[in-house]
Motif scaffolding. Structure first.
Motif, PDB file in Angstrom:
ATOM      1  N   LEU A   1       0.828  -1.206   0.000  1.00 42.85           N
ATOM      2  CA  LEU A   1       0.000   0.000   0.000  1.00 42.85           C
ATOM      3  C   LEU A   1       0.862   1.255   0.000  1.00 42.85           C
ATOM      4  O   LEU A   1       0.556   2.235  -0.698  1.00 42.85           O
ATOM      5  N   VAL A   2       1.924   1.243   0.792  1.00 39.60           N
ATOM      6  CA  VAL A   2       2.825   2.399   0.839  1.00 39.60           C
ATOM      7  C   VAL A   2       3.430   2.665  -0.536  1.00 39.60           C
ATOM      8  O   VAL A   2       3.574   3.815  -0.967  1.00 39.60           O
ATOM      9  N   GLU A   3       3.767   1.587  -1.258  1.00 38.37           N
ATOM     10  CA  GLU A   3       4.365   1.723  -2.581  1.00 38.37           C
ATOM     11  C   GLU A   3       3.361   2.187  -3.632  1.00 38.37           C
ATOM     12  O   GLU A   3       3.694   2.986  -4.511  1.00 38.37           O
ATOM     13  N   LYS A   4       2.131   1.710  -3.534  1.00 39.61           N
ATOM     14  CA  LYS A   4       1.151   1.942  -4.589  1.00 39.61           C
ATOM     15  C   LYS A   4       0.304   3.199  -4.399  1.00 39.61           C
ATOM     16  O   LYS A   4      -0.247   3.728  -5.361  1.00 39.61           O
ATOM     17  N   ILE A   5       0.145   3.654  -3.150  1.00 44.33           N
ATOM     18  CA  ILE A   5      -0.763   4.778  -2.881  1.00 44.33           C
ATOM     19  C   ILE A   5       0.035   6.006  -2.441  1.00 44.33           C
ATOM     20  O   ILE A   5       0.696   5.991  -1.392  1.00 44.33           O
ATOM     21  N   LYS A   6      -0.057   7.057  -3.234  1.00 42.85           N
ATOM     22  CA  LYS A   6       0.698   8.274  -2.949  1.00 42.85           C
ATOM     23  C   LYS A   6       0.245   8.910  -1.630  1.00 42.85           C
ATOM     24  O   LYS A   6       1.075   9.314  -0.816  1.00 42.85           O
ATOM     25  N   ASN A   7      -1.055   9.020  -1.445  1.00 43.47           N
ATOM     26  CA  ASN A   7      -1.585   9.666  -0.245  1.00 43.47           C
ATOM     27  C   ASN A   7      -2.044   8.630   0.783  1.00 43.47           C
ATOM     28  O   ASN A   7      -3.194   8.626   1.219  1.00 43.47           O
ATOM     29  N   PHE A   8      -1.120   7.722   1.160  1.00 45.10           N
ATOM     30  CA  PHE A   8      -1.427   6.715   2.171  1.00 45.10           C
ATOM     31  C   PHE A   8      -0.697   7.045   3.467  1.00 45.10           C
ATOM     32  O   PHE A   8       0.507   7.307   3.469  1.00 45.10           O
ATOM     33  N   HIS A   9      -1.456   7.021   4.552  1.00 43.31           N
ATOM     34  CA  HIS A   9      -0.898   7.323   5.865  1.00 43.31           C
ATOM     35  C   HIS A   9      -1.176   6.134   6.789  1.00 43.31           C
ATOM     36  O   HIS A   9      -2.341   5.812   7.046  1.00 43.31           O
ATOM     37  N   HIS A  10      -0.114   5.489   7.256  1.00 45.04           N
ATOM     38  CA  HIS A  10      -0.265   4.322   8.125  1.00 45.04           C
ATOM     39  C   HIS A  10      -0.269   4.756   9.586  1.00 45.04           C
ATOM     40  O   HIS A  10       0.580   5.535  10.022  1.00 45.04           O
ATOM     41  N   HIS A  11      -1.237   4.226  10.342  1.00 44.25           N
ATOM     42  CA  HIS A  11      -1.330   4.483  11.782  1.00 44.25           C
ATOM     43  C   HIS A  11      -1.194   3.150  12.509  1.00 44.25           C
ATOM     44  O   HIS A  11      -2.039   2.264  12.359  1.00 44.25           O
ATOM     45  N   GLU A  12      -0.137   2.998  13.270  1.00 40.73           N
ATOM     46  CA  GLU A  12       0.165   1.738  13.979  1.00 40.73           C
ATOM     47  C   GLU A  12      -0.574   1.732  15.325  1.00 40.73           C
ATOM     48  O   GLU A  12      -0.015   2.057  16.370  1.00 40.73           O
ATOM     49  N   HIS A  13      -1.858   1.375  15.272  1.00 39.80           N
ATOM     50  CA  HIS A  13      -2.679   1.364  16.483  1.00 39.80           C
ATOM     51  C   HIS A  13      -3.444   0.054  16.599  1.00 39.80           C
ATOM     52  O   HIS A  13      -3.727  -0.616  15.610  1.00 39.80           O
ATOM     53  N   ASP A  14      -3.807  -0.276  17.828  1.00 39.95           N
ATOM     54  CA  ASP A  14      -4.678  -1.408  18.134  1.00 39.95           C
ATOM     55  C   ASP A  14      -6.073  -0.849  18.386  1.00 39.95           C
ATOM     56  O   ASP A  14      -6.233   0.076  19.196  1.00 39.95           O
ATOM     57  N   ILE A  15      -7.081  -1.379  17.708  1.00 40.24           N
ATOM     58  CA  ILE A  15      -8.435  -0.836  17.863  1.00 40.24           C
ATOM     59  C   ILE A  15      -8.985  -1.041  19.266  1.00 40.24           C
ATOM     60  O   ILE A  15      -9.979  -0.404  19.646  1.00 40.24           O
ATOM     61  N   ARG A  16      -8.351  -1.880  20.072  1.00 40.63           N
ATOM     62  CA  ARG A  16      -8.769  -2.049  21.465  1.00 40.63           C
ATOM     63  C   ARG A  16      -8.344  -0.872  22.333  1.00 40.63           C
ATOM     64  O   ARG A  16      -8.830  -0.717  23.458  1.00 40.63           O
ATOM     65  N   ASP A  17      -7.436  -0.052  21.825  1.00 39.85           N
ATOM     66  CA  ASP A  17      -6.953   1.124  22.547  1.00 39.85           C
ATOM     67  C   ASP A  17      -7.959   2.259  22.337  1.00 39.85           C
ATOM     68  O   ASP A  17      -7.931   2.964  21.339  1.00 39.85           O
ATOM     69  N   ARG A  18      -8.841   2.427  23.304  1.00 40.40           N
ATOM     70  CA  ARG A  18      -9.956   3.378  23.151  1.00 40.40           C
ATOM     71  C   ARG A  18      -9.488   4.798  22.924  1.00 40.40           C
ATOM     72  O   ARG A  18      -9.990   5.507  22.042  1.00 40.40           O
ATOM     73  N   GLN A  19      -8.526   5.251  23.722  1.00 40.35           N
ATOM     74  CA  GLN A  19      -8.074   6.637  23.590  1.00 40.35           C
ATOM     75  C   GLN A  19      -7.410   6.869  22.243  1.00 40.35           C
ATOM     76  O   GLN A  19      -7.592   7.918  21.622  1.00 40.35           O
ATOM     77  N   ALA A  20      -6.662   5.876  21.780  1.00 41.45           N
ATOM     78  CA  ALA A  20      -6.016   6.012  20.473  1.00 41.45           C
ATOM     79  C   ALA A  20      -7.055   6.152  19.368  1.00 41.45           C
ATOM     80  O   ALA A  20      -6.880   6.948  18.432  1.00 41.45           O
ATOM     81  N   MET A  21      -8.154   5.393  19.465  1.00 41.68           N
ATOM     82  CA  MET A  21      -9.203   5.491  18.452  1.00 41.68           C
ATOM     83  C   MET A  21      -9.897   6.855  18.512  1.00 41.68           C
ATOM     84  O   MET A  21     -10.165   7.474  17.472  1.00 41.68           O
ATOM     85  N   LEU A  22     -10.183   7.319  19.715  1.00 41.86           N
ATOM     86  CA  LEU A  22     -10.789   8.641  19.856  1.00 41.86           C
ATOM     87  C   LEU A  22      -9.887   9.715  19.259  1.00 41.86           C
ATOM     88  O   LEU A  22     -10.342  10.621  18.549  1.00 41.86           O
ATOM     89  N   ASP A  23      -8.588   9.581  19.519  1.00 41.22           N
ATOM     90  CA  ASP A  23      -7.629  10.591  19.057  1.00 41.22           C
ATOM     91  C   ASP A  23      -7.455  10.557  17.539  1.00 41.22           C
ATOM     92  O   ASP A  23      -7.454  11.606  16.888  1.00 41.22           O
ATOM     93  N   VAL A  24      -7.297   9.360  16.973  1.00 43.08           N
ATOM     94  CA  VAL A  24      -7.001   9.285  15.534  1.00 43.08           C
ATOM     95  C   VAL A  24      -8.208   9.701  14.696  1.00 43.08           C
ATOM     96  O   VAL A  24      -8.056  10.371  13.658  1.00 43.08           O
ATOM     97  N   VAL A  25      -9.415   9.349  15.125  1.00 43.11           N
ATOM     98  CA  VAL A  25     -10.603   9.752  14.366  1.00 43.11           C
ATOM     99  C   VAL A  25     -10.783  11.270  14.435  1.00 43.11           C
ATOM    100  O   VAL A  25     -11.114  11.914  13.433  1.00 43.11           O
ATOM    101  N   LYS A  26     -10.525  11.830  15.598  1.00 45.53           N
ATOM    102  CA  LYS A  26     -10.624  13.290  15.745  1.00 45.53           C
ATOM    103  C   LYS A  26      -9.563  13.989  14.903  1.00 45.53           C
ATOM    104  O   LYS A  26      -9.831  14.998  14.240  1.00 45.53           O
ATOM    105  N   GLU A  27      -8.346  13.432  14.907  1.00 47.88           N
ATOM    106  CA  GLU A  27      -7.234  14.042  14.169  1.00 47.88           C
ATOM    107  C   GLU A  27      -7.441  13.960  12.661  1.00 47.88           C
ATOM    108  O   GLU A  27      -7.264  14.955  11.945  1.00 47.88           O
ATOM    109  N   VAL A  28      -7.832  12.792  12.172  1.00 43.47           N
ATOM    110  CA  VAL A  28      -7.996  12.599  10.724  1.00 43.47           C
ATOM    111  C   VAL A  28      -9.278  13.254  10.220  1.00 43.47           C
ATOM    112  O   VAL A  28      -9.318  13.792   9.116  1.00 43.47           O
ATOM    113  N   ALA A  29     -10.338  13.224  11.037  1.00 41.82           N
ATOM    114  CA  ALA A  29     -11.656  13.742  10.653  1.00 41.82           C
ATOM    115  C   ALA A  29     -12.075  13.188   9.287  1.00 41.82           C
ATOM    116  O   ALA A  29     -12.291  13.933   8.324  1.00 41.82           O
ATOM    117  N   PRO A  30     -12.192  11.861   9.185  1.00 37.99           N
ATOM    118  CA  PRO A  30     -12.467  11.246   7.874  1.00 37.99           C
ATOM    119  C   PRO A  30     -13.871  11.527   7.359  1.00 37.99           C
ATOM    120  O   PRO A  30     -14.813  11.711   8.137  1.00 37.99           O
TER     121      PRO A  30
END
Length: 353
Positions: free
Chosen positions: A53-82
């Motif tokens: 994916l990193v090689e094929k997608i120019k605008n790809f951003h990898h986030h190394e998180h575990d979805i069980r980490d509640r605060q990380a999910m709250l933070d990344v969704v707020k930060e990315v605002a998808p």
């Protein structure tokens, strides 16, 4: 530029979704911590797909998180605002779940809740698509009258000729621990749509497959079966005379349906997502197909004990999907699926040899 957040981005469906939306001009944010390698060992490792994916997608951003980490999910969704979220991360094996019920439930049920609530707080209007499973029906489909044919089981009642519809019951049956955790996630996805009015849907997948699948014995029916043929490894058939039936849908057609839903979302929906009767096959029929393709005999052994809660015959009824999204249909045939997976294992085994 619209932004898409995909959990399980290095997996089969997640990676296909990333590539599909990137081709359509979206900025892609992927969440994946290669938990599949923890669940299934080195053979389940998906880092190769992340690198792809990193090689094929120019605008790809990898986030190394575990979805069980509640605060990380709250933070990344707020930060990315998808502008949309596709939740494809999971503990996907109903066999493995019994040996790790806490990890299974925390990943499948609690992880889904973490993401739903993060979306409600940060982007409540963004469509939220969650990959559920046909295991939410438990073994209730096995109560349907069946007929035994030469190479497969089939429904005796013509009312089920087109398969299992979304109105089929999901309770009072044996689900496996995995199935139960996915029921919790499935119902929560519906509830955030029905109660909070968010645009959500749960896709009750049958056999989702394709060339990007890291198939292992405990998960990834066709991918693992074809890999066994290519490597001349013995495949274990668990019960039902090898005539158990699954309908198979290519990950590309899954991504296309997800795009259709995101373009015209609904609240609290469920869809049975599979290949339908045309893309169905039994294990014995799959053996014949790959033998004809590879020219190699399928090596297997039969275990006269079915997996607990396993379906004897399961075919997804696609009528609701096609009614709500008439522009969508299956584009990848069973022949296409076999050929692509066979070619991909040949390439991957050559690379790692």
């Amino acid at each position: 530029m619209k932004k898409l957040l995909v959990t399980g981005s290095s997996g089969l469906i997640g990676s296909e979704v990333c590539l599909y939306f990137a081709r359509n001009g979206w900025e892609i944010h992927g969440i994946d911590n290669n938990q599949r390698a923890t669940f299934f060992g080195p053979k389940g490792d998906t880092r190769w797909n992340q690198h792809r994916l990193v090689e094929k997608i120019k605008n790809f951003h990898h986030h190394e998180h575990d979805i069980r980490d509640r605060q990380a999910m709250l933070d990344v969704v707020k930060e990315v605002a998808p502008d949309a979220i596709v939740h494809a991360a999971a503990q996907p094996s109903h066999d493995l779940a019994a040996s790790m019920p806490f990890a299974d439930f925390d990943t499948n049920a609690v992880g889904t809740l973490n993401l739903l609530e993060a979306a409600r707080q940060a982007v409540p209007g963004s469509p939220f698509v969650a990959m559920s499973t046909n295991k939410v029906y438990g073994d209730a489909p096995n109560e349907l009258p069946l007929i035994e044919l030469e190479t497969r089981w089939d429904y005796a009642d013509q009312a089920y000729c087109k398969g299992i519809a979304e109105s089929f019951r999901i309770d009072q049956s044996k689900h496996s621990i995995f199935g139960a955790s996915k029921v919790a996630a499935d119902v929560m996805v519906q509830e955030y749509g029905r109660y909070f009015g968010q645009p959500t849907c749960a896709l009750r997948g049958g056999c989702l497959t394709g060339p990007s699948h890291s198939g292992v014995e405990l998960h990834g029916f066709l991918s693992y079966l074809i890999k066994c043929n290519v490597t001349q490894t013995h495949y274990k058939v668990f019960g039902y005379k090898g005539k158990q039936v699954r309908d198979n849908i290519h990950s590309y057609d899954v991504a296309r349906f997800i795009a259709a839903f995101i373009d015209s979302p609904r609240a609290g929906e469920v869809y049975n997502l599979g290949g339908g009767r045309a893309n169905s096959c039994s294990i014995l029929e799959a053996f014949r197909r790959i033998e004809a393709l590879s020219g190699q005999e399928m090596l297997y052994e039969y275990v006269d004990q079915n997996r607990s809660g396993d379906h004897i015959c399961y075919i997804s009824n696609l009528e609701k999907m096609k009614m709500h999204y008439p522009e969508w249909d299956i584009t990848k045939s069973l022949d296409d699926i076999f050929q692509e997976i066979y070619a991909s294992w040949g390439d991957r085994i050559e690379v790692t040899a």
